[in-house]
Design a protein around this motif. Sequence first.
Motif, PDB file in Angstrom:
ATOM      1  N   TYR A 156       0.851  -1.189   0.000  1.00 39.96           N
ATOM      2  CA  TYR A 156       0.000   0.000   0.000  1.00 39.96           C
ATOM      3  C   TYR A 156       0.889   1.241   0.000  1.00 39.96           C
ATOM      4  O   TYR A 156       1.835   1.341   0.790  1.00 39.96           O
ATOM      5  N   ARG A 157       0.553   2.194  -0.864  1.00 38.97           N
ATOM      6  CA  ARG A 157       1.297   3.448  -0.964  1.00 38.97           C
ATOM      7  C   ARG A 157       0.474   4.565  -0.333  1.00 38.97           C
ATOM      8  O   ARG A 157      -0.585   4.940  -0.845  1.00 38.97           O
ATOM      9  N   PHE A 158       0.967   5.085   0.788  1.00 37.89           N
ATOM     10  CA  PHE A 158       0.248   6.148   1.487  1.00 37.89           C
ATOM     11  C   PHE A 158       0.263   7.450   0.697  1.00 37.89           C
ATOM     12  O   PHE A 158      -0.738   8.159   0.612  1.00 37.89           O
ATOM     13  N   ASN A 159       1.420   7.780   0.155  1.00 44.00           N
ATOM     14  CA  ASN A 159       1.590   9.016  -0.610  1.00 44.00           C
ATOM     15  C   ASN A 159       2.796   8.842  -1.530  1.00 44.00           C
ATOM     16  O   ASN A 159       3.280   7.712  -1.707  1.00 44.00           O
ATOM     17  N   GLU A 160       3.301   9.928  -2.065  1.00 43.53           N
ATOM     18  CA  GLU A 160       4.415   9.828  -2.994  1.00 43.53           C
ATOM     19  C   GLU A 160       5.708   9.404  -2.320  1.00 43.53           C
ATOM     20  O   GLU A 160       6.669   9.027  -2.996  1.00 43.53           O
ATOM     21  N   LYS A 161       5.754   9.445  -0.987  1.00 43.37           N
ATOM     22  CA  LYS A 161       6.986   9.131  -0.279  1.00 43.37           C
ATOM     23  C   LYS A 161       6.968   7.784   0.431  1.00 43.37           C
ATOM     24  O   LYS A 161       7.968   7.062   0.418  1.00 43.37           O
ATOM     25  N   LEU A 162       5.872   7.418   1.060  1.00 42.98           N
ATOM     26  CA  LEU A 162       5.849   6.277   1.973  1.00 42.98           C
ATOM     27  C   LEU A 162       4.997   5.126   1.444  1.00 42.98           C
ATOM     28  O   LEU A 162       3.839   5.321   1.063  1.00 42.98           O
ATOM     29  N   SER A 163       5.591   3.908   1.462  1.00 45.65           N
ATOM     30  CA  SER A 163       4.883   2.684   1.094  1.00 45.65           C
ATOM     31  C   SER A 163       5.208   1.592   2.101  1.00 45.65           C
ATOM     32  O   SER A 163       6.283   1.593   2.718  1.00 45.65           O
ATOM     33  N   ILE A 164       4.270   0.661   2.269  1.00 42.91           N
ATOM     34  CA  ILE A 164       4.505  -0.506   3.112  1.00 42.91           C
ATOM     35  C   ILE A 164       4.089  -1.747   2.345  1.00 42.91           C
ATOM     36  O   ILE A 164       3.321  -1.682   1.370  1.00 42.91           O
ATOM     37  N   GLY A 165       4.594  -2.898   2.778  1.00 39.61           N
ATOM     38  CA  GLY A 165       4.226  -4.166   2.158  1.00 39.61           C
ATOM     39  C   GLY A 165       4.326  -5.296   3.156  1.00 39.61           C
ATOM     40  O   GLY A 165       5.128  -5.240   4.110  1.00 39.61           O
ATOM     41  N   PHE A 166       3.499  -6.316   2.950  1.00 39.35           N
ATOM     42  CA  PHE A 166       3.473  -7.452   3.868  1.00 39.35           C
ATOM     43  C   PHE A 166       3.124  -8.709   3.103  1.00 39.35           C
ATOM     44  O   PHE A 166       2.266  -8.696   2.214  1.00 39.35           O
ATOM     45  N   GLY A 167       3.793  -9.811   3.482  1.00 36.61           N
ATOM     46  CA  GLY A 167       3.458 -11.092   2.900  1.00 36.61           C
ATOM     47  C   GLY A 167       3.732 -12.235   3.854  1.00 36.61           C
ATOM     48  O   GLY A 167       4.855 -12.349   4.374  1.00 36.61           O
ATOM     49  N   PRO A 168       2.750 -13.085   4.141  1.00 41.06           N
ATOM     50  CA  PRO A 168       3.036 -14.312   4.890  1.00 41.06           C
ATOM     51  C   PRO A 168       3.849 -15.266   4.026  1.00 41.06           C
ATOM     52  O   PRO A 168       3.742 -15.245   2.790  1.00 41.06           O
ATOM     53  N   THR A 169       4.681 -16.076   4.656  1.00 42.81           N
ATOM     54  CA  THR A 169       5.473 -17.048   3.913  1.00 42.81           C
ATOM     55  C   THR A 169       5.079 -18.462   4.329  1.00 42.81           C
ATOM     56  O   THR A 169       4.917 -18.755   5.518  1.00 42.81           O
ATOM     57  N   ILE A 170       4.913 -19.309   3.337  1.00 46.71           N
ATOM     58  CA  ILE A 170       4.631 -20.725   3.551  1.00 46.71           C
ATOM     59  C   ILE A 170       5.894 -21.473   3.165  1.00 46.71           C
ATOM     60  O   ILE A 170       6.305 -21.456   1.997  1.00 46.71           O
ATOM     61  N   ASN A 171       6.533 -22.118   4.141  1.00 46.92           N
ATOM     62  CA  ASN A 171       7.882 -22.647   3.964  1.00 46.92           C
ATOM     63  C   ASN A 171       7.889 -24.168   4.124  1.00 46.92           C
ATOM     64  O   ASN A 171       7.466 -24.695   5.156  1.00 46.92           O
ATOM     65  N   ARG A 172       8.395 -24.840   3.115  1.00 49.69           N
ATOM     66  CA  ARG A 172       8.497 -26.293   3.141  1.00 49.69           C
ATOM     67  C   ARG A 172       9.963 -26.700   3.201  1.00 49.69           C
ATOM     68  O   ARG A 172      10.753 -26.338   2.336  1.00 49.69           O
ATOM     69  N   ILE A 173      10.341 -27.428   4.248  1.00 51.42           N
ATOM     70  CA  ILE A 173      11.719 -27.889   4.407  1.00 51.42           C
ATOM     71  C   ILE A 173      11.752 -29.408   4.316  1.00 51.42           C
ATOM     72  O   ILE A 173      10.868 -30.089   4.843  1.00 51.42           O
ATOM     73  N   ASP A 174      12.736 -29.949   3.609  1.00 54.85           N
ATOM     74  CA  ASP A 174      12.962 -31.393   3.614  1.00 54.85           C
ATOM     75  C   ASP A 174      14.445 -31.650   3.406  1.00 54.85           C
ATOM     76  O   ASP A 174      15.163 -30.817   2.844  1.00 54.85           O
ATOM     77  N   GLY A 175      14.906 -32.790   3.894  1.00 51.97           N
ATOM     78  CA  GLY A 175      16.333 -33.066   3.791  1.00 51.97           C
ATOM     79  C   GLY A 175      16.668 -34.518   3.987  1.00 51.97           C
ATOM     80  O   GLY A 175      15.879 -35.318   4.497  1.00 51.97           O
ATOM     81  N   GLN A 176      17.863 -34.853   3.513  1.00 49.56           N
ATOM     82  CA  GLN A 176      18.424 -36.188   3.688  1.00 49.56           C
ATOM     83  C   GLN A 176      19.902 -36.028   4.022  1.00 49.56           C
ATOM     84  O   GLN A 176      20.645 -35.372   3.295  1.00 49.56           O
ATOM     85  N   LEU A 177      20.326 -36.606   5.144  1.00 45.90           N
ATOM     86  CA  LEU A 177      21.706 -36.486   5.603  1.00 45.90           C
ATOM     87  C   LEU A 177      22.254 -37.856   5.917  1.00 45.90           C
ATOM     88  O   LEU A 177      21.550 -38.700   6.456  1.00 45.90           O
TER      89      LEU A 177
END
Length: 430
Positions: A156-177
């Motif tokens: 979202y852009r409040f005005n010509e100077k200030l903007s914010i952003g947000f995003g949730p992350t869905i993270n999948r981890i897998d491994g073999q050691l």
Amino acid sequence: MKTTWLKTAIAIAAGALSTQALAAGFALNEQSISGMGTSFAGRSSSADDATTLFGNPAGMSRLKREEVSFGMAAIHAKTDIKNASGAPGSNDGDMVPTTAVPMGYYVKPLDDKWAIGVGIYVPFGLITDYEGGFQGRYFGDYSEVRVITVQPTVSYRFNEKLSIGFGPTINRIDGQLESAVPRMHPLATADSRVKIEGDDTALGFNVGVLYEFTPHTRAGITYRSKVDYKLEGDTKITGSDPALGSAGANAYGKYDASLELETPESIDVSVTHELNDQWTLYAGAMLTRWSRLESIVVENEGMGPAAAANFGTIAEEQDWHDTWSYAIGAAYKLNKQWTLRTGLAFDQSPTNNTHRSPRIPTGDRTAVSFGLAWNPTDDVTVDLAYSYLWEEDTKIRQNKSYANGAVQESYSSTYENSAHGFGAALSYRF
């Protein structure tokens, strides 16, 4: 056996153990090819294309048109192992196969204030595969771990100077050691093996703020949250050593395993300044809270009393420390079609001499990068990038004991690590 189990489990707990990735610890930097060209200087303030969804989600508000961006980075690593001593074996050092890191982003401005998007990228990942007779095989000789993240995002852009952003992350981890276990009985003819597999899905978030002081100067700050995982999987111990397969204390078999892990949060701050119509300058710094990795605790189930006495709960101190990375970069616009980029970065390693193992033989590193952007039309951009990194010499000093101290193993060596990174991406604006 207890130490072998633990050393292997640590690799899964660490998440990715990125030996040669273009970032410290077990992080990957390859989420933007345009950013790769400047060594990721200005990552949270440049907002040049759809990859800003990762670099700073607030930057989506600067994009005027619907845009997709797809890319791939390849990492080719080289390691020289010197002054090695320990069990009989070899030290080829060619343990990191050339690895591809994909990424993809889509951003759609809804109006002059709101924008939405989604990104898929790999924040952590590694494959290390030592030769079968590797001298340090009892401390880890195979690792394959990756984290894949999906991030829906809004800005979202409040005005010509200030903007914010947000995003949730869905993270999948897998491994073999995997790692080897030395022969403990005089009649044993070969090493035993330990193999651990595990995976989990967990949530986090990415939030950013972008402030434009003037039409030519802007600063950004991005916070990427920690992610709490509980990996569920199994451990398989195989072999024919009579000391491990005796009827009263048989350790061979397949067991349920779980461990809790926090991947660290980070704060990225950067500034972008358009000096004139041709030159753009970038600078940035990032703090990563690697000190969250203090120790690893593995819980195991389904073992008999004799095995559970050694493997029921396993813990080891890691004592990683927080790190800073710094980068500066520049872009030069030759004309409407062509832009050249370059950058220099320094990245601290979170590991320490006491606990460093062949799975994570990393030290402080320096990287230099070059990039090229080609705009054949107003709708299309092709980005190419190349990075070269080198590390300070890194020492490994590991010791462990088996069978209540009856069998002793050690491994010491000096690693000289370097890597080449290549990237290509295509962006299309609708």
